[in-house]
Write an enzyme that holds these catalytic residues in place. Structure first.
Site, PDB file in Angstrom:
ATOM      1  N   SER A  70       0.795  -1.314   0.095  1.00  0.00           N
ATOM      2  CA  SER A  70       0.114  -0.153  -0.257  1.00  0.00           C
ATOM      3  C   SER A  70       0.853   1.212  -0.010  1.00  0.00           C
ATOM      4  O   SER A  70       0.557   2.220  -0.610  1.00  0.00           O
ATOM      5  CB  SER A  70      -0.755  -0.050   1.083  1.00  0.00           C
ATOM      6  OG  SER A  70      -0.262  -0.075   2.438  1.00  0.00           O
ATOM      7  N   HIS A 299      -0.491   6.328   6.425  1.00  0.00           N
ATOM      8  CA  HIS A 299       0.001   6.294   5.035  1.00  0.00           C
ATOM      9  C   HIS A 299       0.083   7.878   4.562  1.00  0.00           C
ATOM     10  O   HIS A 299      -0.367   8.710   4.987  1.00  0.00           O
ATOM     11  CB  HIS A 299      -0.950   5.574   4.332  1.00  0.00           C
ATOM     12  CG  HIS A 299      -0.957   4.111   4.190  1.00  0.00           C
ATOM     13  ND1 HIS A 299      -1.085   3.627   5.612  1.00  0.00           N
ATOM     14  CD2 HIS A 299      -0.517   3.164   3.374  1.00  0.00           C
ATOM     15  CE1 HIS A 299      -0.994   2.046   5.287  1.00  0.00           C
ATOM     16  NE2 HIS A 299      -0.544   2.022   3.982  1.00  0.00           N
TER      17      HIS A 299
END
Length: 317
Positions: A70, A299
């Site tokens: 990811s 993230h």
């Protein structure tokens, strides 16, 4: 959506078997909402290419393949493709391709990928969501980027985020200590030790498939800060465990750097250029457990991806 290449490929989905990957992001977000105050969601601006590299090898007219998890996919940043792989058109790979202008760009990155996903199909409840990523590497491939290994730290597909969530729950048991460090002891170190030879094998396979390719391992960004005190009231983890997690993050990147050096690959540090813009900072490029801008918890947001793309371009100079 940036279109850097004449041909841009996105791996499809089909039925099959392989690495099992159960998506738990919705449940994670719900759980984090109980631990932190939600922030207003901001819409990211238009996608921008990273700054062009100066002198150095030109990859215009060649083939570029992006591999990884990811953190390579830019997962959660709109717009996404690749189904459950959550590939963003603002990932560092897409921005890199926009600057380098290869004749073909193949993106097989996939959220929740562990190192085994390089050679084995990734599945979710028995449905194949991504083929073995190394299948995308061909004899004429000239550039390969890869970010992977962080998910191997956790027992679920959440990887490093899985560890952070566990630390959040453990904070209630010893608010002034380091209960997460006490809980894991040397477990995470052992998991990293187990990942290193798998990653080395993956790099050797890339070189065997594409002998002329430049291979770069792109490291993980500043998911936790240097100074644990900056997270007081912002992240439900003790200051002792914030320091512990920073050490784990550093060990993850050091493992990747050592493995790259031993296997004819280049390690790209993205922790240093994102330091000071961690989830607890006033200007985060890595979003907190409840993101304030579109991305997954802990993230990079769109700005973080641009910074990481610039780091890769600098490494190619």
């Amino acid at each position: 959506m940036p279109r850097a290449a004449t041909t841009s490929k996105d791996d499809g989905t089909d039925a099959g078997h392989g690495v099992t990957s159960r998506r738990k992001w919705p449940a994670l977000l719900a759980g984090c909402a109980l631990l932190a105050t939600p922030l207003a969601t901001a819409v990211a601006g238009p996608a921008q290419a990273a700054s062009p590299a100066g002198s150095g090898t030109s990859y215009s007219g060649t083939s570029y393949v992006a591999l990884g998890d990811s953190y390579a996919a830019g997962a959660g940043i709109p717009a996404s493709s690749g189904g459950l792989c959550l590939r963003s058109d603002r990932s560092y790979g897409r921005l890199l391709a926009a600057s380098l202008k290869p004749v073909s760009y193949t993106d097989v990155t996939c959220a929740a990928a562990k190192v085994g996903a390089l050679t084995t199909a990734q599945t979710d409840v028995g449905i194949r969501v991504n083929g073995p990523q190394l299948d995308a590497v061909k004899p004429d491939t000239k550039l390969v980027t890869l970010t992977i290994g962080g998910n191997n730290l956790g027992t679920s597909d959440l990887g490093f985020v899985d560890v952070v969530v566990a630390c959040s729950g453990l904070a209630l048991t010893n608010p002034f200590g380091a209960p997460c460090r006490d809980f894991y002891k040397d477990t995470l170190g052992k998991r990293l030790d187990a990942v290193a030879p798998q990653l080395a094998d993956g790099l050797q396979r890339i070189h065997a498939k594409a002998p002329g390719a430049k291979v770069l391992i792109v490291g993980y960004p500043s998911v936790v800060p240097d100074d644990p005190r900056t997270c007081l009231g912002k992240m439900p983890i003790t200051t002792g465990d914030i320091a512990y997690l920073r050490t784990v993050l550093g060990d993850l990147n050091k493992m990747a750097a050592r493995t790259a050096a031993a296997n004819d690959a280049t390690f790209v540090d993205t922790l240093t250029p994102t330091t000071g813009h961690d989830p607890c900072s006033a200007d985060p490029w890595i979003e907190p457990l409840i993101p304030g801008k579109p991305t997954l918890p802990l993230h990079p947001n769109a700005t973080g991806e641009r910074v990481r793309a610039d780091a890769v371009l600098n490494a190619l100079r």
